[in-house]
Every structure is written in structure tokens, then in C-alpha cells.
Design a protein around this motif. Structure first.
Motif, PDB file in Angstrom:
ATOM      1  N   VAL A 130       0.857  -1.182   0.000  1.00  0.00           N
ATOM      2  CA  VAL A 130       0.000   0.000   0.000  1.00  0.00           C
ATOM      3  C   VAL A 130       0.893   1.232   0.000  1.00  0.00           C
ATOM      4  O   VAL A 130       1.795   1.362   0.844  1.00  0.00           O
ATOM      5  CB  VAL A 130      -0.926   0.036   1.232  1.00  0.00           C
ATOM      6  CG1 VAL A 130      -1.769   1.309   1.212  1.00  0.00           C
ATOM      7  CG2 VAL A 130      -1.812  -1.198   1.274  1.00  0.00           C
ATOM      8  N   TYR A 131       0.638   2.139  -0.977  1.00  0.00           N
ATOM      9  CA  TYR A 131       1.397   3.393  -1.051  1.00  0.00           C
ATOM     10  C   TYR A 131       0.457   4.576  -0.843  1.00  0.00           C
ATOM     11  O   TYR A 131      -0.693   4.554  -1.297  1.00  0.00           O
ATOM     12  CB  TYR A 131       2.050   3.548  -2.426  1.00  0.00           C
ATOM     13  CG  TYR A 131       3.161   2.572  -2.716  1.00  0.00           C
ATOM     14  CD1 TYR A 131       4.462   2.826  -2.288  1.00  0.00           C
ATOM     15  CD2 TYR A 131       2.910   1.407  -3.434  1.00  0.00           C
ATOM     16  CE1 TYR A 131       5.493   1.928  -2.574  1.00  0.00           C
ATOM     17  CE2 TYR A 131       3.931   0.510  -3.726  1.00  0.00           C
ATOM     18  CZ  TYR A 131       5.216   0.778  -3.287  1.00  0.00           C
ATOM     19  OH  TYR A 131       6.228  -0.107  -3.561  1.00  0.00           O
ATOM     20  N   ASP A 132       0.968   5.598  -0.167  1.00  0.00           N
ATOM     21  CA  ASP A 132       0.258   6.877  -0.157  1.00  0.00           C
ATOM     22  C   ASP A 132       0.511   7.574  -1.483  1.00  0.00           C
ATOM     23  O   ASP A 132       1.608   7.460  -2.057  1.00  0.00           O
ATOM     24  CB  ASP A 132       0.722   7.755   1.006  1.00  0.00           C
ATOM     25  CG  ASP A 132       0.142   7.298   2.338  1.00  0.00           C
ATOM     26  OD1 ASP A 132      -0.819   6.500   2.312  1.00  0.00           O
ATOM     27  OD2 ASP A 132       0.643   7.735   3.390  1.00  0.00           O
ATOM     28  N   SER A 133      -0.499   8.312  -1.973  1.00  0.00           N
ATOM     29  CA  SER A 133      -0.383   8.910  -3.310  1.00  0.00           C
ATOM     30  C   SER A 133       0.663  10.021  -3.349  1.00  0.00           C
ATOM     31  O   SER A 133       1.298  10.242  -4.379  1.00  0.00           O
ATOM     32  CB  SER A 133      -1.739   9.457  -3.763  1.00  0.00           C
ATOM     33  OG  SER A 133      -2.194  10.452  -2.866  1.00  0.00           O
ATOM     34  N   GLU A 134       0.833  10.720  -2.219  1.00  0.00           N
ATOM     35  CA  GLU A 134       1.833  11.786  -2.165  1.00  0.00           C
ATOM     36  C   GLU A 134       2.945  11.374  -1.197  1.00  0.00           C
ATOM     37  O   GLU A 134       2.670  10.968  -0.061  1.00  0.00           O
ATOM     38  CB  GLU A 134       1.200  13.102  -1.707  1.00  0.00           C
ATOM     39  CG  GLU A 134       0.133  13.635  -2.665  1.00  0.00           C
ATOM     40  CD  GLU A 134      -0.381  14.994  -2.248  1.00  0.00           C
ATOM     41  OE1 GLU A 134       0.445  15.907  -2.024  1.00  0.00           O
ATOM     42  OE2 GLU A 134      -1.602  15.161  -2.148  1.00  0.00           O
ATOM     43  N   PRO A 135       4.193  11.458  -1.612  1.00  0.00           N
ATOM     44  CA  PRO A 135       5.310  11.049  -0.732  1.00  0.00           C
ATOM     45  C   PRO A 135       5.415  11.944   0.500  1.00  0.00           C
ATOM     46  O   PRO A 135       5.125  13.142   0.443  1.00  0.00           O
ATOM     47  CB  PRO A 135       6.540  11.188  -1.639  1.00  0.00           C
ATOM     48  CG  PRO A 135       6.131  12.156  -2.710  1.00  0.00           C
ATOM     49  CD  PRO A 135       4.665  11.945  -2.929  1.00  0.00           C
ATOM     50  N   GLU A 185      -6.918  13.822   6.869  1.00  0.00           N
ATOM     51  CA  GLU A 185      -6.664  15.106   6.208  1.00  0.00           C
ATOM     52  C   GLU A 185      -5.585  14.973   5.143  1.00  0.00           C
ATOM     53  O   GLU A 185      -5.673  15.606   4.084  1.00  0.00           O
ATOM     54  CB  GLU A 185      -6.249  16.151   7.252  1.00  0.00           C
ATOM     55  CG  GLU A 185      -7.364  16.542   8.212  1.00  0.00           C
ATOM     56  CD  GLU A 185      -6.870  17.411   9.347  1.00  0.00           C
ATOM     57  OE1 GLU A 185      -7.705  17.967  10.078  1.00  0.00           O
ATOM     58  OE2 GLU A 185      -5.628  17.543   9.521  1.00  0.00           O
ATOM     59  N   ARG A 186      -4.565  14.144   5.406  1.00  0.00           N
ATOM     60  CA  ARG A 186      -3.486  13.934   4.447  1.00  0.00           C
ATOM     61  C   ARG A 186      -3.849  12.875   3.395  1.00  0.00           C
ATOM     62  O   ARG A 186      -3.077  12.590   2.501  1.00  0.00           O
ATOM     63  CB  ARG A 186      -2.208  13.495   5.169  1.00  0.00           C
ATOM     64  CG  ARG A 186      -1.520  14.585   5.960  1.00  0.00           C
ATOM     65  CD  ARG A 186      -1.017  15.693   5.058  1.00  0.00           C
ATOM     66  NE  ARG A 186      -0.143  15.188   4.016  1.00  0.00           N
ATOM     67  CZ  ARG A 186       1.175  15.295   4.001  1.00  0.00           C
ATOM     68  NH1 ARG A 186       1.778  15.892   5.006  1.00  0.00           N
ATOM     69  NH2 ARG A 186       1.894  14.837   2.987  1.00  0.00           N
ATOM     70  N   SER A 187      -5.047  12.285   3.532  1.00  0.00           N
ATOM     71  CA  SER A 187      -5.555  11.269   2.614  1.00  0.00           C
ATOM     72  C   SER A 187      -4.598  10.081   2.512  1.00  0.00           C
ATOM     73  O   SER A 187      -4.250   9.615   1.424  1.00  0.00           O
ATOM     74  CB  SER A 187      -5.785  11.852   1.210  1.00  0.00           C
ATOM     75  OG  SER A 187      -6.588  10.984   0.440  1.00  0.00           O
ATOM     76  N   SER A 188      -4.192   9.571   3.674  1.00  0.00           N
ATOM     77  CA  SER A 188      -3.226   8.470   3.721  1.00  0.00           C
ATOM     78  C   SER A 188      -3.908   7.130   3.434  1.00  0.00           C
ATOM     79  O   SER A 188      -4.778   6.682   4.193  1.00  0.00           O
ATOM     80  CB  SER A 188      -2.546   8.414   5.089  1.00  0.00           C
ATOM     81  OG  SER A 188      -1.764   7.248   5.200  1.00  0.00           O
ATOM     82  N   ASN A 189      -3.487   6.486   2.370  1.00  0.00           N
ATOM     83  CA  ASN A 189      -3.977   5.140   2.069  1.00  0.00           C
ATOM     84  C   ASN A 189      -3.504   4.145   3.124  1.00  0.00           C
ATOM     85  O   ASN A 189      -4.244   3.240   3.529  1.00  0.00           O
ATOM     86  CB  ASN A 189      -3.483   4.685   0.695  1.00  0.00           C
ATOM     87  CG  ASN A 189      -4.025   5.541  -0.429  1.00  0.00           C
ATOM     88  OD1 ASN A 189      -5.068   6.173  -0.293  1.00  0.00           O
ATOM     89  ND2 ASN A 189      -3.313   5.565  -1.549  1.00  0.00           N
ATOM     90  N   VAL A 190      -2.264   4.316   3.560  1.00  0.00           N
ATOM     91  CA  VAL A 190      -1.686   3.426   4.571  1.00  0.00           C
ATOM     92  C   VAL A 190      -2.498   3.499   5.863  1.00  0.00           C
ATOM     93  O   VAL A 190      -2.837   2.465   6.466  1.00  0.00           O
ATOM     94  CB  VAL A 190      -0.213   3.779   4.837  1.00  0.00           C
ATOM     95  CG1 VAL A 190       0.321   2.994   6.043  1.00  0.00           C
ATOM     96  CG2 VAL A 190       0.634   3.507   3.604  1.00  0.00           C
TER      97      VAL A 190
END
Length: 700
Positions: A340-345, A358-363
Motif C-alpha cells: 500500500v502506497y500513499d499517493s503523495e510522498p 486530512e493527508r488522505s493516507s492510504n496506509v
């Protein structure tokens, strides 16, 4: 002698036989003509005449404020009966006296051939005594009106032989605006949009016309044998033209700028579920954009906007609060053979759940789902089913896709399905379903079914009205609801949609960025779907707006906050600038004023109308009375209004001109509010009039 007798006998025998045969023929002729005559004449008529369909006038589709979105306009086929009484009268010489001037006028009007060519064409039809001569197809109403003033044609049908056959063509006056949602009424292919859903109401009842076959295998109408059609009803939508224009332009601007494949923008009224605007634009082969498909109804993997549903599950079950923490693992978390990756590093590890949202973390979302529902994944899926995310919204338009919420019974269920569902993959949702869920949060937990039609109208009166429908009284507890609202506002204040902030009002919502598969090529082309779902103003929500845009391969700009977010912000800004008003009562078309709406008035004027238009009517109308009008049993129904001296006239249902005439002649001062027909008057009809008294009339 014997030979002579033999010859004579044979001659007499032949003569007698011929006589008997002649008598038999005459007898058969008599039998056919007089005994079976009626039968054979009816057979002849059936072979040369037949009933053909006579299309009803299709109803009109209106916006909520009464503007035409789809309507029918008349076109005419012009024919001439060269055996009409006037043209066959040799003494009158109507044709010869008028053909030159008629040809000149026809050439000037249509500009498709010279006057000499028209003269030759008409002379050929006259010479052949053609009873159904085709002069011109598909002429507009204005041209038809002018044509009727031409030499010969101005004499009327009996003298000129002029035959005008009316047919209707469907047009969308606003062209692009909501074109796919309003739909198309097409003769040789299936209708789409509202034109298809409400086809039966719009279509009316087809009539019949008796047609006689003439030379050349053509048919001409037989006068007096028409079965009149019943015209279609009008459909009043929930759409607002101004809001639709705002949504369409904002979406178009971003699609062109980013060279995106397609996009949709949905604007929904929070309290009612009314769809106020629904824009669907797809890129065409020439690079332009058009409303080609209803992308708002198509299902796909929603991406991060689905994280709202995940938060409803974990918060409602009491596993966490927004202030609990989760480890984001620097935006990378292995699950079995997948990662699983977050879309923004980023370089974040332990953060609050609110911050992860808020940071839209997929993880973060995947870990929550995996930690609390690993032993019973169906419990997680059941939350989504309770939110009706596994069934279509039921919007009143054909073509809505079927959503998918997986369970352990699904064939494609795997070890990675549960964590991937948490951030909007391995589920299928339509943008409209996303709008319905976010709208429920804005509406204090009450989920409303989205709908597009307010009422079906006939003669200006509703025959069927549609009210707001509650799908779910509460999607969650009040505590969870308050937490969700705070987290959605946090996305704009401190998260991935921080650039959408405005000092004038607050926005609440969620960004989404989903990688989309491209057929057999899989995810190699790096095609991203950018989305934003939210509502505004956050402290008193009036509208929910969802924007979903599918970008081109390897697009330089693809995050939800930078592609879909600006479309949302432009729509919200413009609606806020227009001073958002509270929702109006749902009463069909209180401001609609159609040609089919009947107004009360003076009897003499109504008599002229029904006579000129040959309308069926009942009741009493004369030169001295005033009447109220209605439609009963497909007839205009009149009822006399009593107007006693010294008493207030009853003007409800009248137009402004007639109402003013009666009220001012009665000695009243009149104050006017609104436009249209009189809906109410401050002094009831029949009340005694005082000195210098004022009456207020409201029109709608």
C-alpha cells in the motif's frame, strides 16, 4: 339438304349457348353491383385507404424556474392538390393568373431554384392533375406563415389546393447544457436521459388519419376522418439553468486546460436531494468536448473519497476516535505480496487518525480496516451496505450503473481486498452515489434520494408531483456525525485541499486521486482519476458538489486537490456570489407560464380564441360575462364569474391585464406582486368595497 340442316342446327346451338352465356354474365354483373355491391365497394376502399398514425405534440421539458430545456418545434411539408375545386374551375383561371407571381415569390423565399424552374415544376404538377404534389419539405413556421400570403395560396385550401402537413422536430434550446441528462428524442434509435425515462408522459396518445392511395403509390388525407391525438404532458425538472451553466463552464475549463478524457460535476440540494446541475463532458476526436455520456451514473473505483465510508465504520463501531494515532510507515506498508502506497510522498510516521484522513493516507485507512476487521471482513462490508452503497441510488433516469461492495463470498476476494477497500479500491461506485453519501453528512445524517423531476404537468396543472424521499433517517450517531464534519473541514483547513480555502465561507470535503487501469495495459499508462466531494457553506450546508475527472495518460497535473478541487471552488464561489437562497417550496412550477396554462378573462375574448383555434369547450361564454377556466374531459371548461356592483371582483386565475381592468373599474387601488397569473388577493371576492380601499394581488 341434310348437310344444310346439320349446319343450321349447329349454328342455332352456338347462338343459344352464347345467349345463355351472355345472360349469365349480365346476371353476375347485376349480382355483383346490386346484391354484393356494398361488400365489394368496402373492399375497394380498404385496398385504397388506410389509417396512418398521427403523432401527438410531444410535451416540453422545463427547468425548475420554467425555462425550456427540450421542446418540439413545428416543420411543414407543403403539397398541392391540383384537382382542388378552385383550380379545376376553368372560368376562374386561378392557376394561370397566379403562377408567374407565385413562382417569383417561391424563388425569393427558398432561394434553391429560379422563378422559371418553379414555374416549370408547378406546370408539370398541374398538367398531371397531381392531387398530392410535393412542393417543399421541412419548412419552418415563419416560412410557412409567409407562404400563406403568396399569390394563389392566400385564397385558401379549396381554391388553391394548398396542403400543409405538420411534423415536429425535437430541439434543446440550451444545446450543451445538461444535454445528456435531458436526453434526446430520436425517431430511429432509442431515446436517452429524461426523454427516455418519461417518454410515456411526454409522448401523449397517437391519433389516426385516414389516407387514400393515389397515383404513384402516394397517399393523401381524406377530410373529416381524423382521430385527433392527445398531446403529451410537460415534465418539470429540478435543474436550474444558471447553476447548470456555472457547473458546465467550470468543468469545461479544467478539462480543456488538462486535456482530460472526460469529467462530471454534480450539484445537489442538501435538504431535498434535488439535482440542481449535472454536467457530463467527454473529449471528442477533434479535441472538443460534448455531453456524450452520463459519467455521473457510471461506476468505477472511487479512490480516496470512499475513505469517508471507512471512517463511518471505525468510528461507529467505537474502535477509534479522531484523536487516536496510527503509524503511516512513511507512506509505504507491505500487505502480503502487495504494498500500500500513499499517493503523495511524505516522511510521516505516527499521526492522529484525523491527520491521516486530512493527508488522505492510504496506509492509515488500510491499517485501520485490517486491524479491526481482519477476523470478520463482512462486518466492514456490512457498514457500506447499510449506507446503501451496494445498490443504485434509484435516480429517475435510465442507465445508472450497478455498484459493487465485495464480501468474503465474492469470487475475487483475496487477502488484500479488505485493506484496499478502505481507500476506495476493489469497490465500484458512481459519482452520484458519492454525492448521496456526502450529502447525508451535510444534511445532519439524513440520506436523501437524488431526483431530477419535480412534477408532470398537463394544461398548467400538476398531474403527478415528486417529493423528497428519505433513504436513511440517520447514517450514524450524532457523535460520529460531528466528528466526520470536523474531519471534512480539516481536509480544507489543514490537508490536501488547503488551496480551496476562502475567507468568505467555509468548505468541507475530501480529495481523491485514483490510479485507473487502461484495459490490457493495466496501470502502465499512469491514468489518474481526480475527484473532490464536499458541501458548502460548511456551517449551514446548502449544496453538495462532487467533481470527478479522468485525466489523460501521464498527465502532469492529476491530484484531486489540483484538478477536481478548483472546479468545486469555482462552482461554490459563483453560487455564493449569487447570494444563495433558501430552497423554494416544491410545488411543480409555481412560476411556469406555458401556452397550455388556462387563464380567466373576458368571455368575448375567450369565444374568439376557441373559435379561431377550433377548441372543444363547455360552459357559458358570451360578450358580456367574465369567466374562470379549467380543463375537464379534454375540453376547455368555462364558469361565469359573478361581478356585483360595490363588491370586490374575484380575479384569481386571471392574467394581470384582466385583473387590473376589473379591480380598478370597481374603484380599488391595486398593489401587484410577482408575475404570471393571480394566485391570491388580499380582499376576497364578494367583499364590500370601502372608500379608497387598497387590494394586494399576488401573481405566480
Amino acid at each position: 339438304m341434310e348437310i344444310k340442316k346439320d349446319i343450321l342446327w349447329r349454328a342455332y346451338l352456338c347462338l343459344i349457348g352464347m345467349g345463355i352465356f351472355a345472360v349469365a354474365i349480365l346476371g353476375k354483373v347485376f349480382y355483383i353491383q346490386h346484391v354484393k355491391g356494398d361488400y365489394w365497394r368496402s373492399m375497394s376502399d380498404s385496398l385504397h385507404t388506410s389509417y396512418m398514425d398521427l403523432d401527438a405534440d410531444r410535451g416540453t421539458i422545463y427547468s425548475e424556474e420554467g425555462r425550456m430545456l427540450s421542446t418540439s418545434i413545428p416543420y411543414f411539408d407543403i403539397r398541392i392538390d391540383f384537382q382542388a375545386d378552385g383550380l379545376m374551375d376553368k372560368k376562374a383561371n386561378i392557376f394561370k393568373d397566379n403562377i408567374d407571381s407565385l413562382s417569383v415569390r417561391l424563388a425569393a423565399l427558398f432561394m434553391d431554384r429560379s422563378a422559371n424552374a418553379y414555374k416549370k415544376l408547378l406546370e408539370e404538377g398541374y398538367k398531371d392533375k397531381d392531387r398530392y404534389f410535393l412542393l417543399k419539405r421541412d419548412i419552418k413556421f415563419d416560412d410557412y406563415q409567409e407562404l400563406r400570403t403568396f399569390p394563389m395560396f392566400r385564397l385558401g385550401r379549396n381554391k388553391s389546393g394548398l396542403i400543409a402537413e405538420t411534423k415536429n422536430k425535437r430541439i434543446n434550446p440550451f444545446k450543451l447544457l445538461a444535454n445528456r441528462t435531458i436526453g434526446l428524442a430520436r425517431e430511429n434509435s432509442q431515446n436517452v436521459g429524461l426523454e427516455r425515462t418519461y417518454n410515456e408522459s411526454l409522448n401523449g396518445v397517437t391519433g389516426k388519419r385516414l389516407m387514400r392511395r393515389i397515383a404513384g403509390n402516394t397517399f393523401m388525407p381524406v377530410e373529416g376522418f381524423d382521430i385527433e391525438p392527445e398531446n403529451g404532458k410537460d415534465v418539470i425538472t429540478t435543474l436550474d439553468v444558471n447553476m447548470q451553466d456555472i457547473a458546465e463552464n467550470a468543468l469545461m475549463k479544467m478539462l480543456v486546460q488538462n486535456e482530460a478524457e472526460h469529467g462530471t460535476c454534480i450539484l445537489m440540494e442538501v435538504k431535498t436531494g434535488k439535482i440542481k446541475a449535472i454536467a457530463n463532458l467527454g473529449r471528442q476526436k477533434d479535441g472538443s468536448y460534448w455531453e456524450d455520456l452520463n459519467y455521473a451514473l457510471q461506476v468505477g473505483e472511487p479512490g480516496s473519497t470512499f475513505k469517508l465510508a471507512t471512517m463511518i465504520a471505525v468510528l461507529e463501531d467505537g474502535f477509534v476516535t479522531p484523536n487516536n494515532t496510527v503509524d503511516l510507515n512513511y507512506g509505504r506498508w507491505p500487505v502480503g505480496k502487495r504494498v500500500v502506497y500513499d499517493s503523495e510522498p511524505h516522511h510521516l510516521t505516527t499521526v492522529t487518525i484525523k491527520r491521516a484522513f486530512e493527508r488522505s493516507s492510504n496506509v492509515g485507512m488500510a491499517k485501520l480496516a485490517y486491524q479491526y476487521y481482519y477476523k470478520n471482513p463482512n462486518e466492514f462490508a456490512n457498514h457500506f451496505k447499510r449506507l446503501h452503497l451496494d445498490t443504485p441510488t434509484g435516480i429517475d433516469i435510465v442507465g445508472e450503473g450497478k455498484p459493487v461492495i465485495k464480501t468474503t463470498a465474492s469470487r475475487s476476494w483475496s487477502a488484500s481486498t479488505l485493506p484496499w477497500m478502505a481507500f476506495g479500491y476493489e469497490v465500484l461506485q458512481s459519482p452520484l452515489q458519492t454525492a448521496m453519501l456526502y450529502n447525508a453528512v451535510a444534511n445532519n445524517g439524513k440520506m436523501m434520494r437524488p431526483y431530477l423531476v419535480n412534477a408532470i404537468m398537463e394544461f398548467g396543472k400538476p398531474v403527478k408531483s415528486f417529493e423528497p424521499t428519505v433513504v436513511l433517517d440517520s447514517i450514524c450517531s450524532p457523535r460520529t456525525l460531528a466528528q466526520l464534519k470536523d474531519m471534512l473541514e480539516g481536509v480544507v483547513l489543514n490537508g490536501t485541499a488547503v488551496k480551496l480555502q476562502t475567507p468568505y465561507y467555509r468548505i468541507a470535503g475530501k480529495t481523491g486521486t485514483a490510479l485507473v487501469a487502461n484495459g490490457n495495459r493495466g496501470y502502465a499508462d499512469k491514468i489518474y482519476q481526480s475527484s473532490f466531494a464536499g458541501y458548502f457553506p460548511a456551517d449551514d450546508p446548502q449544496f453538495t458538489c462532487v467533481v470527478v475527472i479522468k485525466n489523460k495518460p501521464h498527465a502532469a497535473k492529476f491530484y484531486g486537490g489540483t484538478v477536481a478541487g478548483p472546479v468545486f471552488r469555482e462552482v461554490a464561489d459563483k453560487l455564493y456570489a449569487l447570494a444563495i437562497q433558501k430552497p423554494r417550496p416544491i410545488n411543480g412550477v409555481s412560476v411556469l407560464d406555458t401556452l397550455m396554462a388556462m387563464k380567466g378573462g373576458k368571455g368575448s375574448e375567450w369565444r374568439s380564441v376557441v373559435t379561431a383555434l377550433n377548441l372543444p369547450w363547455q360552459g357559458v361564454i358570451n360578450n358580456s360575462n367574465w369567466v374562470s377556466t379549467d380543463v375537464k374531459n379534454n375540453k376547455v371548461s368555462f364558469e361565469s364569474l359573478s361581478q356585483s356592483p360595490g363588491q370586490v371582483p374575484d380575479v384569481k386565475g386571471m392574467g394581470l391585464k384582466d385583473a387590473l381592468y376589473l379591480l380598478e373599474n370597481a374603484g380599488l387601488r391595486v398593489v401587484i406582486k410577482g408575475a404570471g397569473r393571480v394566485t391570491s388577493q388580499s380582499l376576497p371576492g364578494g367583499t364590500n368595497i370601502g372608500k379608497e380601499q387598497t387590494i394586494i394581488i399576488e401573481l405566480g
